[in-house]
Design a protein around this motif. Sequence first.
Motif, mmCIF file in Angstrom:
data_model
loop_
_atom_site.group_PDB
_atom_site.id
_atom_site.type_symbol
_atom_site.label_atom_id
_atom_site.label_comp_id
_atom_site.label_asym_id
_atom_site.label_seq_id
_atom_site.Cartn_x
_atom_site.Cartn_y
_atom_site.Cartn_z
ATOM 1 N N PRO A 315 45.203 47.706 40.142
ATOM 2 C CA PRO A 315 44.798 48.643 39.084
ATOM 3 C C PRO A 315 43.297 48.690 38.868
ATOM 4 C CG PRO A 315 45.651 46.638 38.103
ATOM 5 C CD PRO A 315 45.868 46.511 39.584
ATOM 6 N N THR A 316 42.582 47.749 39.458
ATOM 7 C CA THR A 316 41.124 47.747 39.346
ATOM 8 C C THR A 316 40.536 48.859 40.199
ATOM 9 O OG1 THR A 316 41.279 45.947 40.966
ATOM 10 C CG2 THR A 316 40.725 45.348 38.703
ATOM 11 N N LEU A 317 39.310 49.259 39.873
ATOM 12 C CA LEU A 317 38.650 50.370 40.554
ATOM 13 C C LEU A 317 37.916 49.849 41.784
ATOM 14 C CD1 LEU A 317 38.669 53.334 39.732
ATOM 15 C CD2 LEU A 317 36.449 52.993 38.635
ATOM 16 N N LEU A 318 38.217 50.427 42.919
ATOM 17 C CA LEU A 318 37.610 50.009 44.191
ATOM 18 C C LEU A 318 36.310 50.775 44.418
ATOM 19 C CD1 LEU A 318 37.879 48.424 46.903
ATOM 20 C CD2 LEU A 318 39.109 50.421 47.790
ATOM 21 N N VAL A 319 35.209 50.054 44.608
ATOM 22 C CA VAL A 319 33.901 50.703 44.771
ATOM 23 C C VAL A 319 33.123 50.027 45.899
ATOM 24 C CG1 VAL A 319 33.790 51.334 42.331
ATOM 25 C CG2 VAL A 319 32.725 49.209 43.093
ATOM 26 N N THR A 320 32.060 50.693 46.315
ATOM 27 C CA THR A 320 31.185 50.125 47.337
ATOM 28 C C THR A 320 30.085 49.285 46.683
ATOM 29 O OG1 THR A 320 29.720 52.040 47.302
ATOM 30 C CG2 THR A 320 31.565 52.105 48.833
ATOM 31 N N ASP A 321 29.363 48.554 47.497
ATOM 32 C CA ASP A 321 28.212 47.798 47.012
ATOM 33 C C ASP A 321 27.162 48.760 46.457
ATOM 34 O OD1 ASP A 321 27.046 45.340 46.539
ATOM 35 O OD2 ASP A 321 27.142 44.704 48.630
ATOM 36 N N PRO A 336 34.292 44.829 41.506
ATOM 37 C CA PRO A 336 33.372 44.054 40.667
ATOM 38 C C PRO A 336 33.725 44.142 39.186
ATOM 39 C CG PRO A 336 32.334 46.087 41.407
ATOM 40 C CD PRO A 336 33.628 45.973 42.147
ATOM 41 N N LEU A 337 33.520 43.037 38.484
ATOM 42 C CA LEU A 337 33.891 42.942 37.072
ATOM 43 C C LEU A 337 33.186 43.983 36.218
ATOM 44 C CD1 LEU A 337 35.330 41.425 34.754
ATOM 45 C CD2 LEU A 337 33.305 39.940 34.634
ATOM 46 N N GLU A 338 31.900 44.236 36.487
ATOM 47 C CA GLU A 338 31.148 45.195 35.668
ATOM 48 C C GLU A 338 31.831 46.557 35.642
ATOM 49 O OE1 GLU A 338 26.922 47.650 35.943
ATOM 50 O OE2 GLU A 338 26.983 45.585 36.649
ATOM 51 N N ILE A 339 32.259 47.039 36.798
ATOM 52 C CA ILE A 339 32.928 48.335 36.869
ATOM 53 C C ILE A 339 34.260 48.297 36.130
ATOM 54 C CG2 ILE A 339 34.105 49.925 38.441
ATOM 55 C CD1 ILE A 339 31.135 50.351 38.419
ATOM 56 N N GLN A 340 34.999 47.197 36.255
ATOM 57 C CA GLN A 340 36.308 47.118 35.596
ATOM 58 C C GLN A 340 36.171 47.107 34.078
ATOM 59 O OE1 GLN A 340 38.128 47.724 38.053
ATOM 60 N NE2 GLN A 340 36.599 46.975 39.517
ATOM 61 N N ALA A 341 35.154 46.411 33.558
ATOM 62 C CA ALA A 341 34.942 46.369 32.108
ATOM 63 C C ALA A 341 34.536 47.750 31.581
ATOM 64 C CB ALA A 341 33.881 45.323 31.759
ATOM 65 N N LEU A 342 33.644 48.428 32.294
ATOM 66 C CA LEU A 342 33.237 49.772 31.889
ATOM 67 C C LEU A 342 34.394 50.759 32.039
ATOM 68 C CD1 LEU A 342 29.677 49.984 33.503
ATOM 69 C CD2 LEU A 342 30.225 49.646 31.093
ATOM 70 N N PHE A 343 35.168 50.605 33.094
ATOM 71 C CA PHE A 343 36.341 51.452 33.323
ATOM 72 C C PHE A 343 37.331 51.319 32.171
ATOM 73 C CE2 PHE A 343 40.318 51.991 36.177
ATOM 74 C CZ PHE A 343 40.392 53.343 35.883
ATOM 75 N N TYR A 344 37.616 50.105 31.779
ATOM 76 C CA TYR A 344 38.558 49.848 30.681
ATOM 77 C C TYR A 344 38.037 50.441 29.371
ATOM 78 C CZ TYR A 344 41.884 47.164 27.830
ATOM 79 O OH TYR A 344 42.885 46.795 26.964
ATOM 80 N N ASN A 433 34.310 39.060 41.104
ATOM 81 C CA ASN A 433 35.033 39.968 41.996
ATOM 82 C C ASN A 433 36.289 39.277 42.500
ATOM 83 O OD1 ASN A 433 35.583 42.193 43.695
ATOM 84 N ND2 ASN A 433 33.435 42.390 44.270
ATOM 85 N N LEU A 434 37.292 40.071 42.811
ATOM 86 C CA LEU A 434 38.547 39.523 43.333
ATOM 87 C C LEU A 434 39.105 40.470 44.378
ATOM 88 C CD1 LEU A 434 40.899 37.465 43.195
ATOM 89 C CD2 LEU A 434 41.922 38.917 41.424
ATOM 90 N N GLN A 435 39.364 39.904 45.563
ATOM 91 C CA GLN A 435 39.962 40.647 46.663
ATOM 92 C C GLN A 435 40.876 39.687 47.421
ATOM 93 O OE1 GLN A 435 37.294 43.553 48.783
ATOM 94 N NE2 GLN A 435 35.690 42.269 47.918
ATOM 95 N N PRO A 436 41.693 40.179 48.320
ATOM 96 C CA PRO A 436 42.538 39.274 49.108
ATOM 97 C C PRO A 436 41.714 38.195 49.804
ATOM 98 C CG PRO A 436 43.256 41.535 49.415
ATOM 99 C CD PRO A 436 41.995 41.594 48.610
ATOM 100 N N ALA A 437 42.101 36.950 49.580
ATOM 101 C CA ALA A 437 41.458 35.778 50.175
ATOM 102 C C ALA A 437 39.994 35.637 49.787
ATOM 103 C CB ALA A 437 41.591 35.786 51.697
ATOM 104 N N HIS A 438 39.615 36.224 48.665
ATOM 105 C CA HIS A 438 38.210 36.130 48.258
ATOM 106 C C HIS A 438 38.080 36.177 46.738
ATOM 107 C CE1 HIS A 438 33.899 36.663 48.031
ATOM 108 N NE2 HIS A 438 34.064 37.801 47.377
ATOM 109 N N MET A 439 37.422 35.172 46.193
ATOM 110 C CA MET A 439 37.029 35.161 44.781
ATOM 111 C C MET A 439 35.517 34.962 44.728
ATOM 112 S SD MET A 439 40.008 32.852 42.927
ATOM 113 C CE MET A 439 39.751 33.439 41.253
ATOM 114 N N ASP A 440 34.816 35.868 44.061
ATOM 115 C CA ASP A 440 33.374 35.720 43.877
ATOM 116 C C ASP A 440 33.176 34.963 42.571
ATOM 117 O OD1 ASP A 440 30.656 35.896 43.488
ATOM 118 O OD2 ASP A 440 30.518 38.035 43.951
ATOM 119 N N PHE A 441 32.834 33.685 42.657
ATOM 120 C CA PHE A 441 32.763 32.824 41.479
ATOM 121 C C PHE A 441 31.457 32.977 40.702
ATOM 122 C CE2 PHE A 441 35.969 30.616 44.071
ATOM 123 C CZ PHE A 441 36.939 30.365 43.117
ATOM 124 N N ARG A 442 30.553 33.840 41.143
ATOM 125 C CA ARG A 442 29.312 34.026 40.400
ATOM 126 C C ARG A 442 29.576 34.572 38.998
ATOM 127 N NH1 ARG A 442 25.911 37.770 44.367
ATOM 128 N NH2 ARG A 442 28.042 38.493 44.821
#
Length: 629
Positions: A315-321, A336-344, A433-442
């Motif tokens: 349900p999160t919005l998929l965007v490019t860098d 990315p979290l920033e886009i998801q928070a603004l999207f919500y 950020n969260l994707q398959p097999a990847h968590m961006d812990f920053r």
Amino acid sequence: MAATLEGVRQVLCSAGPSISHVGLCFNKSNCLALSKYGSSGRRENVSGCIQIKSSRHQNCRRICALHMVDGSNVNDRFKSLNCKCRQSDSVTDVVNEDLNRRINGVEKASVLENEKSDVLVNGDLATNGNGALSSTLASISSLEEEAWDLLRASMVNYCGNPVGTIAANDPSDSNILNYDQVFIRDFIPSGIAFLLKGEYDIVRNFILHTLQLQSWEKTMDCHSPGQGLMPASFKVRTVPLDGDDSATEDILDPDFGEAAIGRVAPVDSGLWWIILLRAYGKATGDLSVQERIDVQTGIKMILKLCLADGFDMFPTLLVTDGSCMIDRRMGIHGHPLEIQALFYSALLSAREMLTREDASADLTTALNNRLVALSFHVREYYWIDMRKLNEIYRYKTEEYSYEAVNKFNIYPDQIPPWLVEWMPNKGGYMIGNLQPAHMDFRFFSLGNLWSIVSSLATAEQSHAILDLFESKWGDLVGDMPLKICYPALEGQEWSIITGSDPKNTPWSYHNGGSWPTLLWQLTVACIKMDRPEIAENAVKVAERRIARDKWPEYYDTKRARFIGKQARLFQTWSIAGYVVAKQLLANPEAAKILVNVEDSELVNAFSCMLSTNPKKKRPRKGLKQSFII
């Protein structure tokens, strides 16, 4: 047909002072001519009849406003044209000699005031506490006045009306690049500052003029993006009138990403536009703008673009860098979290503003479904604290099952060593950020702060994020608030992820730099959670040097001790961020125009999702399961 004409009429009447009646007439050259009439219904003597036409320049369409004045005296007509149109189309117009003198004068006064304050507070002369306090208060008052002077100096006019603020207004900088443009995201703190000040016209004009740009033709290499895309920025240009060098016209020249670094379309522009539109209605009490046909259409176009079906299962919005505030390659592609928070936040705001009609029923249903799925997804899978970190550390991998605990197949070895030492026992945050097999812990400040403001984070999570700010004050605030992300990418990781970007070197710019504009988002979040003292302390840190440093765009080094190596001075959103923070701390109730309060329906739906496992069985054929949650 009548509804269509009404929509066109509203688009053409989108800016400037209100008039009692507007008539539309179609001339033979297929240009729309807009005429003003008085309350009596008869046509008055000219003054402000506007003709809207389309022109092409550098492969893009721009809207042109030709100022026409009746009368037989041609010289008077030219004089009127120049008077109305030759107002701030570029930095050379905005930053004139008078502005130079004013900025230099303000700067000197600020330095003297700061030095005086330092002597009184830290020196031997500070024998009387009241004297030092009064001097400090006077210095802060002078700082706010300076900020307002600079903010007003950055204003841009379009056909005689304020329409936005340029990105930076440094008269000593000859390398302007695109800092003389009005950026959508950059204007948001400026717009909020003017709303809180009771100066509404500039925000209304900005909202309606950017709406006009939304529907323009946008192409890059023969490809056009979806309808509803808002521009990253626009520039007001004053150009000679066709066939008449002695007269001029104002034009709006937008950039949808086709001229931006990396050629990335701005995903966040439309989301910020909706958030500002809602804030305008709440601040002014005037809902007529958001109820207009063209504005309602603009909201729906943005929503349809964001809610469009695709290949993504989340349900999160998929965007490019590079599609948001971090507009260069920084490894944030995906969700990315920033886009998801603004999207919500934009979804909640749009739901408030959409008029109830049959045509909007399906859109409203899709919007509600997305809100529930998005809130569950981010709260469950983006959240990290010491307990969750230990859970990830013990994850099993390669689970093929509907009941899998490690749904994204995250490998425990991804947990970076710095996080093990950095994570406090009290506090937590949303990962980047969260994707398959990847968590961006920053840790990304804007995404976490707007998760609080929008209620994407629960109340418990919101307090934990603010606990983290207090616990890691030296890392996230340091000598100048606020770290855009933590930690910085370094060494081979920096080289691979950023492409060896010389502007995003470790602890600089988007790679761990400190951005004063983030003060206003921090302040809104702290006020919402009834912890304003955190924001007050951050503002005090900024006040020590931000004016003396000439309001930089960002700061470098781990503790933000240096002005950014490529930072612009007199950066407008650094100024506006400070102004809004001060306004909100002085009047915390005003933060309500930005805060989203989660309603009971979403709370109940979220509770139901927590109490059931939707993946115990395969859904029957015909039952639609749109997202992995």
